[in-house]
Motif scaffolding. Structure first.
Motif, PDB file in Angstrom:
ATOM      1  N   ILE A  27       0.811  -1.205   0.000  1.00 59.38           N
ATOM      2  CA  ILE A  27       0.000   0.000   0.000  1.00 59.38           C
ATOM      3  C   ILE A  27       0.854   1.268   0.000  1.00 59.38           C
ATOM      4  O   ILE A  27       0.452   2.319  -0.515  1.00 59.38           O
ATOM      5  CB  ILE A  27      -0.977   0.002   1.205  1.00 59.38           C
ATOM      6  CG1 ILE A  27      -2.079   1.024   1.005  1.00 59.38           C
ATOM      7  CG2 ILE A  27      -0.238   0.213   2.518  1.00 59.38           C
ATOM      8  CD1 ILE A  27      -3.178   0.940   2.056  1.00 59.38           C
ATOM      9  N   VAL A  28       2.049   1.163   0.575  1.00 56.33           N
ATOM     10  CA  VAL A  28       2.961   2.308   0.590  1.00 56.33           C
ATOM     11  C   VAL A  28       3.399   2.655  -0.831  1.00 56.33           C
ATOM     12  O   VAL A  28       3.424   3.824  -1.231  1.00 56.33           O
ATOM     13  CB  VAL A  28       4.185   2.006   1.475  1.00 56.33           C
ATOM     14  CG1 VAL A  28       5.229   3.114   1.367  1.00 56.33           C
ATOM     15  CG2 VAL A  28       3.761   1.825   2.927  1.00 56.33           C
ATOM     16  N   ALA A  29       3.725   1.624  -1.618  1.00 53.73           N
ATOM     17  CA  ALA A  29       4.086   1.843  -3.015  1.00 53.73           C
ATOM     18  C   ALA A  29       2.899   2.323  -3.823  1.00 53.73           C
ATOM     19  O   ALA A  29       3.049   3.092  -4.769  1.00 53.73           O
ATOM     20  CB  ALA A  29       4.648   0.553  -3.616  1.00 53.73           C
ATOM     21  N   TYR A  42     -10.258  -0.538   2.067  1.00 55.77           N
ATOM     22  CA  TYR A  42      -9.558  -0.197   0.832  1.00 55.77           C
ATOM     23  C   TYR A  42      -9.059  -1.490   0.190  1.00 55.77           C
ATOM     24  O   TYR A  42      -8.346  -2.269   0.818  1.00 55.77           O
ATOM     25  CB  TYR A  42      -8.370   0.727   1.123  1.00 55.77           C
ATOM     26  CG  TYR A  42      -7.548   1.078  -0.102  1.00 55.77           C
ATOM     27  CD1 TYR A  42      -8.152   1.630  -1.229  1.00 55.77           C
ATOM     28  CD2 TYR A  42      -6.177   0.857  -0.128  1.00 55.77           C
ATOM     29  CE1 TYR A  42      -7.405   1.959  -2.356  1.00 55.77           C
ATOM     30  CE2 TYR A  42      -5.423   1.188  -1.249  1.00 55.77           C
ATOM     31  CZ  TYR A  42      -6.041   1.734  -2.361  1.00 55.77           C
ATOM     32  OH  TYR A  42      -5.300   2.054  -3.479  1.00 55.77           O
ATOM     33  N   SER A  43      -9.465  -1.728  -1.052  1.00 59.89           N
ATOM     34  CA  SER A  43      -9.039  -2.929  -1.766  1.00 59.89           C
ATOM     35  C   SER A  43      -8.565  -2.552  -3.156  1.00 59.89           C
ATOM     36  O   SER A  43      -9.023  -1.555  -3.739  1.00 59.89           O
ATOM     37  CB  SER A  43     -10.176  -3.952  -1.846  1.00 59.89           C
ATOM     38  OG  SER A  43     -11.299  -3.401  -2.520  1.00 59.89           O
ATOM     39  N   SER A  63     -14.104   2.526   0.539  1.00 60.63           N
ATOM     40  CA  SER A  63     -15.357   2.895   1.193  1.00 60.63           C
ATOM     41  C   SER A  63     -15.061   3.395   2.599  1.00 60.63           C
ATOM     42  O   SER A  63     -14.160   2.891   3.273  1.00 60.63           O
ATOM     43  CB  SER A  63     -16.323   1.706   1.248  1.00 60.63           C
ATOM     44  OG  SER A  63     -15.818   0.679   2.092  1.00 60.63           O
ATOM     45  N   ILE A  64     -15.810   4.394   3.014  1.00 63.66           N
ATOM     46  CA  ILE A  64     -15.681   4.966   4.357  1.00 63.66           C
ATOM     47  C   ILE A  64     -17.054   4.942   5.004  1.00 63.66           C
ATOM     48  O   ILE A  64     -18.019   5.482   4.449  1.00 63.66           O
ATOM     49  CB  ILE A  64     -15.131   6.398   4.314  1.00 63.66           C
ATOM     50  CG1 ILE A  64     -13.709   6.407   3.745  1.00 63.66           C
ATOM     51  CG2 ILE A  64     -15.152   7.020   5.710  1.00 63.66           C
ATOM     52  CD1 ILE A  64     -13.082   7.788   3.665  1.00 63.66           C
ATOM     53  N   LEU A 117     -16.524   5.500  -2.180  1.00 62.73           N
ATOM     54  CA  LEU A 117     -16.069   6.808  -2.650  1.00 62.73           C
ATOM     55  C   LEU A 117     -15.303   6.727  -3.962  1.00 62.73           C
ATOM     56  O   LEU A 117     -15.216   7.719  -4.688  1.00 62.73           O
ATOM     57  CB  LEU A 117     -15.198   7.470  -1.578  1.00 62.73           C
ATOM     58  CG  LEU A 117     -15.906   7.765  -0.258  1.00 62.73           C
ATOM     59  CD1 LEU A 117     -14.953   8.410   0.731  1.00 62.73           C
ATOM     60  CD2 LEU A 117     -17.121   8.668  -0.489  1.00 62.73           C
ATOM     61  N   ILE A 118     -14.720   5.580  -4.237  1.00 64.52           N
ATOM     62  CA  ILE A 118     -14.056   5.388  -5.523  1.00 64.52           C
ATOM     63  C   ILE A 118     -14.088   3.904  -5.857  1.00 64.52           C
ATOM     64  O   ILE A 118     -13.935   3.061  -4.968  1.00 64.52           O
ATOM     65  CB  ILE A 118     -12.607   5.921  -5.517  1.00 64.52           C
ATOM     66  CG1 ILE A 118     -12.015   5.881  -6.929  1.00 64.52           C
ATOM     67  CG2 ILE A 118     -11.725   5.146  -4.540  1.00 64.52           C
ATOM     68  CD1 ILE A 118     -10.694   6.627  -7.059  1.00 64.52           C
TER      69      ILE A 118
END
Length: 374
Positions: free
Chosen positions: A62-64, A104-105, A120-121, A126-127
């Motif tokens: 996820i950092v990358a 987050y996926s 999603s939150i 959201l995207i």
């Protein structure tokens, strides 16, 4: 904090595997190792080649994906699992900030190439897009991003990263939670407890020499104190030699020796640990999530105890890997903070047995006896 993480088809993991930090119990001891029902300080065990290192790299993908922080792409050369023909690797992260869940996926075929993404939150998407289904369709529902037009065919990195970098979002609770999520990702740190500076995350640059940085930050006296607390009795000193600071062990007023020539591997590893964690008392610089692979490879068990106690006192989430079963004990943590890793599943000790575990149980003996393999 990170509640859970699931990855599929990545390196050692052929099928989906999950580490769940929220699968905690109601133990009345070592409560500081759990925060808001989520494991804050955890230790992971597993046989050689069981996937511990692969899990660390997977979590830090996820950092990358979302930041400009340092990532050595060479660590991700063997990306997908070799047993499958599918090149697509899937990741899912669940976070919680102030009782609001973020999911987050995404999927990728290598460290650079993202194929799908969803955020999603609080249950609201959201995207979302999937290039393998439609290269032109993307859902963007952020307040303040109503007029953003993203051409997926031309975008060769995360659309979420594009929004964060280029869009001024409206000020509301949802977007504030999104910013907390992004701050958490930006401050994640993985490093190896070896005589190396290799790491992932936290900073965009590879860094300057360790001692030079410590001295520049006026932390040398604190370094000396840290070593003394760890049981290192000799006095430390430093000197500028050929334009670079050298760490010395001082035996007398006129006698000293280069630290690198006289110290053990354990003390050298301890210096590296201090370098990464010297700013943890400052909320602005404290990492959000720390993963240290083979954290005590060079430590005596007493030094391992010392380090875990230190890490427990820090205001950050920590996951360590080790083979040292002498620290598999309720004296340090609790059963729901010890994870057992294999290529098929990851469970904490509490959920890996039908036995009711209490403070007086010898967890090391139970682990060696196969209790946690239900």
């Amino acid at each position: 904090m990170l509640k859970s993480f699931t990855v599929s088809n990545f390196r050692a993991f052929e099928n989906a595997i999950t580490i769940d930090f929220s699968a905690t119990a109601n133990y009345e001891f070592n409560k500081e190792a759990v925060k808001d029902g989520i494991v804050k300080t955890g230790i992971m065990y597993g046989k050689n080649a069981s996937g511990k290192s692969s899990l660390g790299l997977a979590i830090f993908d996820i950092v990358a994906n979302l930041t400009d922080n340092f990532v050595n792409h060479g660590n991700y050369v063997n990306y997908s699992n070799r047993k499958t023909k599918d090149l697509r690797v899937t990741f899912e992260y669940k976070f919680e900030f102030d009782n609001i869940e973020i999911i987050y996926s995404y999927s990728k075929v290598d460290i650079r190439t993202i194929m799908s993404e969803k955020l999603s939150i609080g249950g609201r998407t959201l995207i979302e897009y999937d290039k393998t289904v439609n290269e032109d369709s993307i859902i963007i529902a952020f307040t303040g991003a109503e007029h953003v037009n993203i051409e997926l065919r031309k975008l060769n990195f995360s659309a979420l990263k594009f929004i964060k970098s280029n869009v001024i979002l409206a000020e509301n609770e949802e977007n504030a939670t999104f910013n907390k999520f992004y701050t958490f990702i930006n401050k994640m740190l993985l490093f190896w407890s070896l005589e190396t500076r290799e790491f992932i995350g936290y900073t965009p640059v590879s860094g300057s020499p360790i001692l030079d940085t410590i001295i520049k930050r006026n932390h040398f006296a604190d370094l000396q104190k840290f070593f003394q607390e760890a049981g290192f009795e000799d006095e430390l000193a430093h000197s500028l030699i050929n334009g670079s600071e050298k760490l010395l062990i001082k035996y007398s007023e006129n006698e000293s020796i280069d630290f690198g020539l006289a110290c053990s591997s354990g003390m050298s590893s301890l210096l590296l640990l201090y370098y990464w964690l010297e700013d943890v008392s400052d909320p602005e610089f404290c990492p959000s999530f720390i993963f240290i692979d083979e954290f005590d490879a060079f430590y005596h068990y007493e030094l391992s105890y010392f380090i875990i106690e230190k890490l427990k006192s820090y205001n950050c989430q920590v996951l360590l890997t080790t083979h040292n079963t002498s620290i598999f004990t309720n004296d340090l943590l609790r059963p729901d903070c010890y994870f057992i890793c294999s290529k098929d599943k990851i469970e904490n000790a509490h959920n890996a047995t039908v036995k009711e575990l209490r403070f007086g149980h010898n967890l090391e003996k139970l682990y060696r006896g196969g209790t946690f393999s239900k």
